[in-house]
Design an enzyme around this catalytic site. Sequence first.
Site, PDB file in Angstrom:
ATOM      1  N   SER A 250       1.006  -1.115  -0.041  1.00 26.21           N
ATOM      2  CA  SER A 250       0.125  -0.137   0.033  1.00 26.21           C
ATOM      3  C   SER A 250       0.827   1.276  -0.006  1.00 26.21           C
ATOM      4  O   SER A 250       2.128   1.122   0.345  1.00 26.21           O
ATOM      5  CB  SER A 250      -1.078   0.117   1.352  1.00 26.21           C
ATOM      6  OG  SER A 250      -0.346   0.770   2.185  1.00 26.21           O
ATOM      7  N   LYS A 251       0.484   2.345  -0.699  1.00 27.69           N
ATOM      8  CA  LYS A 251       1.120   3.424  -0.653  1.00 27.69           C
ATOM      9  C   LYS A 251       1.813   4.078   0.791  1.00 27.69           C
ATOM     10  O   LYS A 251       2.611   4.951   0.795  1.00 27.69           O
ATOM     11  CB  LYS A 251       0.564   4.568  -1.309  1.00 27.69           C
ATOM     12  CG  LYS A 251       0.287   4.025  -2.794  1.00 27.69           C
ATOM     13  CD  LYS A 251       0.398   5.306  -4.007  1.00 27.69           C
ATOM     14  CE  LYS A 251       0.559   4.748  -5.250  1.00 27.69           C
ATOM     15  NZ  LYS A 251      -0.267   5.152  -6.345  1.00 27.69           N
ATOM     16  N   ARG A 252       1.112   3.428   1.766  1.00 31.03           N
ATOM     17  CA  ARG A 252       1.297   3.932   3.167  1.00 31.03           C
ATOM     18  C   ARG A 252       2.471   3.027   3.666  1.00 31.03           C
ATOM     19  O   ARG A 252       2.853   3.401   4.857  1.00 31.03           O
ATOM     20  CB  ARG A 252       0.055   4.058   3.980  1.00 31.03           C
ATOM     21  CG  ARG A 252      -0.695   5.356   3.660  1.00 31.03           C
ATOM     22  CD  ARG A 252      -2.188   5.339   4.227  1.00 31.03           C
ATOM     23  NE  ARG A 252      -2.776   4.090   3.834  1.00 31.03           N
ATOM     24  CZ  ARG A 252      -3.478   4.137   2.819  1.00 31.03           C
ATOM     25  NH1 ARG A 252      -3.569   5.306   1.900  1.00 31.03           N
ATOM     26  NH2 ARG A 252      -4.214   3.019   2.485  1.00 31.03           N
TER      27      ARG A 252
END
Length: 486
Positions: A250-252
């Site tokens: 995930s981008k996080r």
Amino acid sequence: MSVRTRYAPSPTGHLHIGGARTALWSYLYAKQLGGQFILRIEDTDLERNVPGAAEEFFNGLRWLGIEWDEGEDVGGPYGPYRCTERLPIYHNYIQQLLNEGKAYRCYCTVEELATDREELDKGAVLGYSGRCRHLTEEERLAFEVQGRSHTIRFRVPAGETIAFHDLVRGIVSFETDGNDFVIVKSNGMPTYNFQVVIDDYLMAITHATRGEEHLSNTPRQIMIYQAFGWEPPQFGHLNLILNEDGKKLSKRDESIIQFISQYRDMGYLPEAILNFLALLGWSPGGEEEILSKEELIQKFSFDRVNKSGSIFDQNKLTWMNSYYIKQADLQRLVQLCIPHLQKAGLIGDNFNREWITRLVGIYQEKITHAGELPEMCRHFFTDEAQWDAEAAEILNEPQVTEVVSAFISATQNSPEWSVEEIKTLLKLVQKETGHKGRALFMTVRAAATGQVHGPDLNESLYLLGRHKVLARLHQIMEVKQARTSN
Ligand code: GLU
């Protein structure tokens, strides 16, 4: 027909490793076959656009060495290459579908859609009820008179099979679900699924490659191609990038550095990132892992792209970058390191370039990226020495007083300070004290640098300079003497 591939990012954030890999593979493929690689900015989802993001894509791709033949900033015969500048083009094709009854205006309000959805399947499937599918002209006009806004939906048959050959996955097929999807939003903007078809077709794209998350969009796009009687391009859906636990990235996710600009800012080399990304889910077969851009162009093939996800191995990237750093031209490495040394406050705008070059030279084998250098070599810039725990331990050993004082006198008696002379001084100390090997070299290293590990000792002492070395050795002697007199 010449091969034309493209990378078509939406300018919604930073250039991500996944996007860069998509761009890279498409680029490699086009170049291998003597074709063109096109860069198109898909910005019709206005709320998601981020100012400056397109420019970051341009900079990041160029930094990596991925050059496009056509695009907003280089021009080309199929422009404009930014979708919001192509609105009149889409409009003509939308009109054609409306005229032919293949698309229709939908006046449903948000509330109506929500109620329909609940009735349809208790909200489980985002289906469309078909409420506006067969409006008469009077009904339609009545909605217009009420001032209702409309979307435009594409008519989807139910129960038909849409099959295509995917460059990575082979034959993929879907059943159509009769769910008329929106091709123009109420703000008049075409949706991605419509825009991408018009653009890929008009830009004569032969291979449309993109992330796996777009696989389920492809049947919709194929239906639009069919509605116009156009041949779709070859599609290729590229595998996911996974984190080190094998989970979808995930981008996080902070376990992995995900944006190209971060690697650039940390002082990685673009050719290392390029090499690493090319091999992230693809291999040419064989053991060879270090491949130049030219070799990648020669060897790349979609057939050998994994169908399953690829784990992002940060250690491998670190290893690969160290490899490229060791190979790099020293002057280039110096250029790469200077801003990091400046940012850390170790040097200003004016510095001794020759000295810095030698310093970077002795660390070339040690650093994995330029951003690491300042912390490793800080002791070259400080007046006061700071001995780390390991060095302090060495300096408690019995030979230290003897070795250090012998080195001080040898240095004071020596007329010059050069790498050759330092070698001679160390030999002299060895002869005088009888200490050699670790007892000699580790003592001098720990005393003068404050560390037990580091680059070449003679070079390090030379670069520290006679003054600093003597000051530090005197400091050690003072501590020793203070201890014995207590
Ligand atoms: N604009 C889409 C994205 O950024 C590209 C999809 C495609 O390449 O067709 O995900």
